[in-house]
Design a protein around this motif. Structure first.
Motif, PDB file in Angstrom:
ATOM      1  N   UNK A 101      -9.809   6.991  -6.354  1.00 18.26           N
ATOM      2  CA  UNK A 101      -9.139   6.261  -7.439  1.00 18.26           C
ATOM      3  C   UNK A 101      -8.535   4.995  -6.848  1.00 18.26           C
ATOM      4  N   UNK A 102      -7.956   4.174  -7.708  1.00 15.77           N
ATOM      5  CA  UNK A 102      -7.373   2.901  -7.279  1.00 15.77           C
ATOM      6  C   UNK A 102      -6.427   3.109  -6.111  1.00 15.77           C
ATOM      7  N   UNK A 103      -6.566   2.273  -5.115  1.00 13.27           N
ATOM      8  CA  UNK A 103      -5.776   2.410  -3.909  1.00 13.27           C
ATOM      9  C   UNK A 103      -4.699   1.329  -3.851  1.00 13.27           C
ATOM     10  N   UNK A 104      -3.806   1.443  -2.876  1.00 12.69           N
ATOM     11  CA  UNK A 104      -2.698   0.498  -2.700  1.00 12.69           C
ATOM     12  C   UNK A 104      -2.611   0.135  -1.227  1.00 12.69           C
ATOM     13  N   UNK A 105      -2.403  -1.149  -0.929  1.00 18.73           N
ATOM     14  CA  UNK A 105      -2.248  -1.567   0.459  1.00 18.73           C
ATOM     15  C   UNK A 105      -0.849  -1.172   0.944  1.00 18.73           C
ATOM     16  N   UNK A 106      -0.782  -0.249   1.878  1.00 23.51           N
ATOM     17  CA  UNK A 106       0.508   0.234   2.384  1.00 23.51           C
ATOM     18  C   UNK A 106       0.269   1.171   3.562  1.00 23.51           C
ATOM     19  N   UNK A 107       1.290   1.320   4.400  1.00 23.01           N
ATOM     20  CA  UNK A 107       1.202   2.267   5.510  1.00 23.01           C
ATOM     21  C   UNK A 107       1.681   3.646   5.090  1.00 23.01           C
ATOM     22  N   UNK A 108       2.830   3.717   4.421  1.00 21.18           N
ATOM     23  CA  UNK A 108       3.342   5.006   3.957  1.00 21.18           C
ATOM     24  C   UNK A 108       2.725   5.308   2.602  1.00 21.18           C
ATOM     25  N   UNK A 109       1.881   6.318   2.553  1.00 24.74           N
ATOM     26  CA  UNK A 109       1.154   6.629   1.316  1.00 24.74           C
ATOM     27  C   UNK A 109       1.731   7.849   0.609  1.00 24.74           C
ATOM     28  N   UNK A 110       2.893   8.342   1.061  1.00 26.55           N
ATOM     29  CA  UNK A 110       3.417   9.604   0.543  1.00 26.55           C
ATOM     30  C   UNK A 110       4.159   9.470  -0.778  1.00 26.55           C
ATOM     31  N   UNK A 111       4.672   8.271  -1.095  1.00 25.07           N
ATOM     32  CA  UNK A 111       5.490   8.046  -2.289  1.00 25.07           C
ATOM     33  C   UNK A 111       6.653   9.034  -2.370  1.00 25.07           C
ATOM     34  N   UNK A 112       7.206   9.404  -1.211  1.00 30.53           N
ATOM     35  CA  UNK A 112       8.384  10.263  -1.183  1.00 30.53           C
ATOM     36  C   UNK A 112       8.103  11.736  -1.385  1.00 30.53           C
ATOM     37  N   UNK A 113       6.836  12.120  -1.483  1.00 35.77           N
ATOM     38  CA  UNK A 113       6.509  13.539  -1.620  1.00 35.77           C
ATOM     39  C   UNK A 113       6.905  14.303  -0.358  1.00 35.77           C
ATOM     40  N   UNK A 114       7.228  15.573  -0.544  1.00 36.15           N
ATOM     41  CA  UNK A 114       7.604  16.401   0.590  1.00 36.15           C
ATOM     42  C   UNK A 114       6.370  16.968   1.257  1.00 36.15           C
ATOM     43  N   UNK A 115       6.589  17.568   2.435  1.00 43.37           N
ATOM     44  CA  UNK A 115       5.494  18.150   3.193  1.00 43.37           C
ATOM     45  C   UNK A 115       5.682  17.885   4.672  1.00 43.37           C
ATOM     46  N   UNK A 116       4.760  18.384   5.490  1.00 45.22           N
ATOM     47  CA  UNK A 116       4.807  18.164   6.925  1.00 45.22           C
ATOM     48  C   UNK A 116       4.405  16.717   7.204  1.00 45.22           C
ATOM     49  N   UNK A 117       5.300  15.894   7.799  1.00 43.75           N
ATOM     50  CA  UNK A 117       4.991  14.473   7.985  1.00 43.75           C
ATOM     51  C   UNK A 117       3.924  14.264   9.054  1.00 43.75           C
ATOM     52  N   UNK A 118       3.013  13.338   8.777  1.00 44.85           N
ATOM     53  CA  UNK A 118       1.904  13.054   9.681  1.00 44.85           C
ATOM     54  C   UNK A 118       1.735  11.544   9.836  1.00 44.85           C
ATOM     55  N   UNK A 119       1.641  11.088  11.067  1.00 44.78           N
ATOM     56  CA  UNK A 119       1.209   9.721  11.373  1.00 44.78           C
ATOM     57  C   UNK A 119      -0.284   9.784  11.716  1.00 44.78           C
ATOM     58  N   UNK A 120      -1.107   9.153  10.887  1.00 47.74           N
ATOM     59  CA  UNK A 120      -2.540   9.069  11.140  1.00 47.74           C
ATOM     60  C   UNK A 120      -2.821   7.758  11.863  1.00 47.74           C
ATOM     61  N   UNK A 121      -3.358   7.838  13.061  1.00 47.46           N
ATOM     62  CA  UNK A 121      -3.726   6.659  13.837  1.00 47.46           C
ATOM     63  C   UNK A 121      -5.243   6.600  13.910  1.00 47.46           C
ATOM     64  N   UNK A 122      -5.814   5.525  13.393  1.00 47.34           N
ATOM     65  CA  UNK A 122      -7.262   5.373  13.345  1.00 47.34           C
ATOM     66  C   UNK A 122      -7.672   4.098  14.080  1.00 47.34           C
ATOM     67  N   UNK A 123      -8.697   4.208  14.887  1.00 48.49           N
ATOM     68  CA  UNK A 123      -9.216   3.077  15.649  1.00 48.49           C
ATOM     69  C   UNK A 123     -10.660   2.846  15.220  1.00 48.49           C
ATOM     70  N   UNK A 124     -10.966   1.628  14.789  1.00 45.12           N
ATOM     71  CA  UNK A 124     -12.317   1.293  14.338  1.00 45.12           C
ATOM     72  C   UNK A 124     -13.005   0.468  15.423  1.00 45.12           C
ATOM     73  N   UNK A 125     -14.177   0.964  15.857  1.00 44.91           N
ATOM     74  CA  UNK A 125     -14.938   0.281  16.899  1.00 44.91           C
ATOM     75  C   UNK A 125     -16.402   0.225  16.481  1.00 44.91           C
ATOM     76  N   UNK A 126     -17.179  -0.609  17.201  1.00 43.09           N
ATOM     77  CA  UNK A 126     -18.622  -0.629  16.986  1.00 43.09           C
ATOM     78  C   UNK A 126     -19.295   0.314  17.978  1.00 43.09           C
ATOM     79  N   UNK A 127     -20.613   0.343  17.960  1.00 42.86           N
ATOM     80  CA  UNK A 127     -21.340   1.296  18.810  1.00 42.86           C
ATOM     81  C   UNK A 127     -21.277   0.941  20.293  1.00 42.86           C
ATOM     82  N   UNK A 128     -20.730  -0.242  20.607  1.00 46.11           N
ATOM     83  CA  UNK A 128     -20.474  -0.616  21.999  1.00 46.11           C
ATOM     84  C   UNK A 128     -19.039  -0.322  22.399  1.00 46.11           C
ATOM     85  N   UNK A 129     -18.327   0.413  21.558  1.00 45.39           N
ATOM     86  CA  UNK A 129     -16.927   0.795  21.798  1.00 45.39           C
ATOM     87  C   UNK A 129     -15.976  -0.395  21.764  1.00 45.39           C
TER      88      UNK A 129
END
Length: 315
Positions: free
Chosen positions: A91-119
């Motif tokens: 569905x429609x997305x939003x540009x932001x780092x915190x995507x929780x909107x204050x919902x409760x739960x176990x907090x998670x920092x997702x770190x993603x690294x995007x590379x090409x096939x040459x690393x």
């Protein structure tokens, strides 16, 4: 049934923010992404915590001190990240780092690294992610009711959706809560990587089964729903033999939050061949092609239906 789901969400949201008291359990899947960056001898690195935190991203009180999980390098072999089904719940997305909107739960920092096939890191590409909340529901009035169960709070929200642009090092962070489960799917996070607006890969990421069981069986919010019915080994979208390549590495931070990280390897050009993840229990492509279980009001499978996903809770 709809009011029953709404009542459950209100109960779950009101269960409080006490810490669990289980021993530390850390789960690392070696996928050629370098060595473990979390130093167990250093409590400031996160392993001194006695339990997972809860209460959502507001519990990430030491976020500025989380280590860079890619600091040790990612190796020299970068296998292409293969495609998995979009599913019906985008569905429609939003540009932001915190995507929780204050919902409760176990907090998670997702770190993603995007590379090409040459690393080589790829800057200025967008990473769009979405996943179910702890109660197993997706958000958004523009998402199919198949995904929100028609729940009024879920439809009115935009939680657990967001997009970020990679920095000069090809890195993005998202702050969120550990996803919930729903019938016939293992716990997962969807993502799409786009370069100059063009979709280069859409796929899904997963967590170690032992970690999933620990969270689901012991943590507030998650433990109220009972045991999940699908694991990484019998998922309908990805085969048990292939899932290890799509599992996050994880560590527990000193404030009890989870750090989860993964390298995403994309094609250098749209003209290059793409690949597909081996299908799950339903065969190639991820699941049987029939309609969702009864209860969808006769609407049939929504566009992009992944052919294997059972209905969210309360459907």
């Amino acid at each position: 049934m709809k009011s029953e789901v709404m009542s459950r969400r209100r109960i779950l949201k009101g269960t409080g923010v006490t810490l669990a008291t289980l021993p530390l359990a850390r789960f690392l899947i070696a996928c050629g992404e370098g060595t473990d960056p979390i130093d167990e001898s250093n409590p400031d690195a996160g392993t001194g915590a006695s339990a997972w935190a809860t209460g959502g991203t507001s519990a990430m009180t030491m976020a500025d001190t989380y280590p860079d999980p890619f600091a040790a390098g990612i190796g020299t072999v970068c296998a292409l990240t293969c495609e998995a089904t979009l599913g019906p719940c985008y569905a429609t997305t939003i540009e932001r780092q915190d995507i929780s909107e204050g919902e409760s739960g176990l907090p998670v920092r997702l770190a993603l690294l995007v590379v090409n096939e040459n690393c080589e890191p790829i800057p200025n590409v967008t990473v769009d992610i979405w996943h179910a909340g702890p109660a197993g529901l997706y958000s958004g009035e523009d998402a199919s009711d198949f995904c929100t169960s028609g729940d009024a709070e879920a439809r009115a929200a935009r939680w657990f959706r967001g997009v970020q642009t990679t920095d000069a090092q090809g890195r993005v962070n998202f702050d969120t809560c550990f996803p919930g489960w729903y019938s016939s799917r293992t716990i997962h996070i969807h993502f799409t990587v786009r370069v100059d607006g063009a979709e280069f890969v859409t796929s899904q990421l997963f967590f170690d089964d032992a970690l999933n069981d620990e969270v689901v069986n012991t943590q507030p919010l998650y433990d109220a729903r009972g045991a999940r019915d699908t694991t990484n080994q019998n998922d309908t979208v990805i085969s048990g033999d292939a899932v290890a390549d799509y599992v996050f590495q994880t560590g527990r931070m000193a404030d009890g939050a989870m750090l989860a990280w993964k390298t995403l390897v994309i094609r250098s050009s749209l003209s290059n061949a793409r690949c597909a993840v081996p299908g799950g229990s339903g065969g190639p492509g991820g699941g049987p092609g029939g309609p969702p279980p009864s209860g969808d009001g006769g609407m049939g499978p929504p566009p992009g239906w992944d052919g294997g996903m059972g209905p969210p809770p309360g459907f």
